[in-house]
Design a protein around this motif. Structure first.
Motif, short mmCIF file in Angstrom:
data_model
loop_
_atom_site.label_atom_id
_atom_site.label_comp_id
_atom_site.label_asym_id
_atom_site.label_seq_id
_atom_site.Cartn_x
_atom_site.Cartn_y
_atom_site.Cartn_z
N ASP A 29 -6.33 -0.39 -12.91
CA ASP A 29 -5.57 0.67 -12.26
C ASP A 29 -6.09 0.91 -10.84
O ASP A 29 -5.31 1.00 -9.87
N ASP A 30 -7.40 0.98 -10.70
CA ASP A 30 -8.00 1.17 -9.38
C ASP A 30 -7.69 0.00 -8.46
O ASP A 30 -7.42 0.18 -7.27
N ALA A 31 -7.72 -1.21 -9.01
CA ALA A 31 -7.43 -2.40 -8.21
C ALA A 31 -5.99 -2.40 -7.72
O ALA A 31 -5.71 -2.79 -6.58
N MET A 32 -5.05 -1.96 -8.56
CA MET A 32 -3.65 -1.90 -8.15
C MET A 32 -3.47 -0.92 -7.00
O MET A 32 -2.78 -1.21 -6.01
N THR A 33 -4.09 0.27 -7.12
CA THR A 33 -3.98 1.25 -6.04
C THR A 33 -4.59 0.71 -4.75
O THR A 33 -3.99 0.81 -3.66
N ALA A 34 -5.77 0.12 -4.85
CA ALA A 34 -6.43 -0.43 -3.66
C ALA A 34 -5.59 -1.53 -3.03
O ALA A 34 -5.47 -1.61 -1.79
N LEU A 35 -4.99 -2.37 -3.85
CA LEU A 35 -4.21 -3.49 -3.32
C LEU A 35 -2.96 -3.00 -2.62
O LEU A 35 -2.58 -3.52 -1.56
N ILE A 36 -2.29 -2.00 -3.18
CA ILE A 36 -1.10 -1.45 -2.53
C ILE A 36 -1.47 -0.87 -1.16
O ILE A 36 -0.76 -1.08 -0.17
N LEU A 37 -2.58 -0.14 -1.10
CA LEU A 37 -3.03 0.40 0.18
C LEU A 37 -3.41 -0.71 1.15
O LEU A 37 -3.09 -0.65 2.35
N ALA A 38 -4.10 -1.72 0.65
CA ALA A 38 -4.52 -2.82 1.53
C ALA A 38 -3.32 -3.61 2.05
O ALA A 38 -3.33 -4.05 3.21
N GLU A 39 -2.30 -3.79 1.20
CA GLU A 39 -1.07 -4.44 1.67
C GLU A 39 -0.49 -3.69 2.85
O GLU A 39 -0.05 -4.29 3.85
N ALA A 40 -0.44 -2.37 2.73
CA ALA A 40 0.09 -1.56 3.82
C ALA A 40 -0.79 -1.67 5.06
O ALA A 40 -0.30 -1.75 6.19
N ALA A 41 -2.11 -1.70 4.85
CA ALA A 41 -3.05 -1.72 5.97
C ALA A 41 -2.95 -3.01 6.78
O ALA A 41 -3.06 -2.98 8.02
N VAL A 42 -2.76 -4.14 6.11
CA VAL A 42 -2.67 -5.42 6.84
C VAL A 42 -1.24 -5.71 7.27
O VAL A 42 -0.99 -6.73 7.91
N GLY A 43 -0.33 -4.81 6.93
CA GLY A 43 1.06 -4.93 7.34
C GLY A 43 1.43 -3.88 8.36
O GLY A 43 0.73 -3.69 9.36
N PRO A 44 2.50 -3.13 8.08
CA PRO A 44 3.03 -2.22 9.11
C PRO A 44 2.33 -0.86 9.18
O PRO A 44 2.67 -0.07 10.06
N TYR A 45 1.36 -0.59 8.28
CA TYR A 45 0.77 0.76 8.24
C TYR A 45 -0.76 0.68 8.30
O TYR A 45 -1.43 0.92 7.30
N PRO A 46 -1.33 0.34 9.46
CA PRO A 46 -2.79 0.22 9.55
C PRO A 46 -3.55 1.49 9.21
O PRO A 46 -4.74 1.42 8.86
N LEU A 47 -2.89 2.64 9.28
CA LEU A 47 -3.54 3.89 8.89
C LEU A 47 -4.08 3.83 7.46
O LEU A 47 -5.08 4.48 7.14
N ALA A 48 -3.43 3.04 6.61
CA ALA A 48 -3.84 2.96 5.20
C ALA A 48 -5.27 2.46 5.05
O ALA A 48 -5.93 2.77 4.06
N GLU A 49 -5.76 1.68 6.01
CA GLU A 49 -7.14 1.18 5.89
C GLU A 49 -8.14 2.32 5.92
O GLU A 49 -9.21 2.24 5.32
N ARG A 50 -7.79 3.42 6.59
CA ARG A 50 -8.70 4.57 6.65
C ARG A 50 -8.71 5.36 5.34
O ARG A 50 -9.59 6.18 5.11
#
Length: 217
Positions: free
Chosen positions: A139-160
Motif C-alpha cells: 500500500d505504501d509503495a503504491m502511494t509512493a509510486l503514484i507521487l513519484a510518477e507525478a514528480a518525474v512528470g508534470p507535477y514536480p511539486l509532488a517530490e516535496r
C-alpha cells in the motif's frame, strides 16, 4: 431519484448531486460498488475517516450514495499553496498507518492527494474501488509510486511530498516496488506516457528511501 448536477469526474467515475447533503458516485464501466460500500461502512465503524454511506438509495449497483463533503482535495490544496507539501506527506503516511492498524489487513492501493478530501472534520479518504487484503508495504509503495510518477512528470511539486511520506512508511516498502510498478503498468486508465515514466519514478523512490538510486529496466 435521478442524479442532479455533475460535480466532478475522475478516471473511472462521475460524481453528481443527489438530494440534500448527498452525492451519487457512479462508475462509468458499470462496476458493482456493493463491496466498496460494505467496506466503507466497516471502516467507518472502526472510526476510519471515510464518507458516510447511505445504503438503499442507490439507483443502480454501479452507484454509491455518500454524504456530501466540503473542502478541497489534498491535491487542490497543494497546488493552491494552502497545504504544505511536508504536511501532506505526513498526513498520507498517517492515514496509511491508521488503516493498516485496523483488523482485516485492508489496503487502499490508490491513496494519493486526489483521493483525500480536506474537510472541516479532517482528512477523509475516498475511492475504495481498488482496496483488497494485502501487506502494508505494498500500500505504501503504491502511494509512493503514484507521487513519484507525478514528480518525474508534470507535477514536480509532488517530490516535496515524498520525504515525509517515506519517513512514515512501512520498512518493507522497497520490497514491494516491483509489484507496485507492475500493477500501475497494468492500469488501463494510465496513458502510455505515464507507464513510460514508471522506471524513473521507481528510481526516485529508491534514492529518497535508501539514499541510493536504482535503475529499473
Amino acid at each position: 431519484m435521478r442524479p442532479g448536477e455533475l460535480l466532478g469526474s475522475g478516471r473511472s467515475a462521475d460524481v453528481y448531486a443527489f438530494g440534500p447533503g448527498r452525492v451519487l458516485r457512479r462508475y462509468r464501466d458499470g462496476f458493482d460498488a456493493t463491496g466498496e460500500a460494505d467496506l466503507m461502512a466497516r471502516l467507518a465503524a472502526h472510526g476510519y475517516p471515510v464518507p458516510e454511506v447511505h445504503r438503499g438509495a442507490e439507483p443502480t449497483p454501479a452507484d454509491l450514495v455518500l454524504e456530501r463533503l466540503t473542502g478541497p482535495t489534498m491535491a487542490e490544496a497543494l497546488f493552491s499553496g494552502a497545504e504544505p507539501p511536508e504536511r501532506a506527506g505526513a498526513t498520507l503516511a498517517r492515514l496509511l498507518r491508521d488503516l493498516h492498524a485496523l483488523p482485516g489487513r485492508i489496503v487502499h492501493l490508490d491513496l494519493h492527494p486526489e483521493n483525500v478530501l480536506l474537510t472541516p472534520r479532517g482528512p477523509v479518504v475516498i475511492d475504495w474501488r481498488n482496496a483488497e487484503v494485502g501487506p502494508p508495504g505494498l500500500d505504501d509503495a503504491m502511494t509512493a509510486l503514484i507521487l513519484a510518477e507525478a514528480a518525474v512528470g508534470p507535477y514536480p511539486l509532488a517530490e516535496r511530498v515524498l520525504p515525509a511520506l517515506l519517513d512514515g512508511a512501512d520498512a518493507t516498502l522497497p520490497d514491494h516496488l516491483d509489484e507496485a510498478r507492475a500493477r500501475r503498468a497494468a492500469n488501463p486508465t494510465l496513458s502510455a506516457e505515464e507507464v513510460a515514466r514508471l522506471a524513473t519514478a521507481v528510481s526516485l523512490i529508491h534514492r529518497l528511501f535508501t539514499g541510493e538510486p536504482q535503475i529499473s529496466l
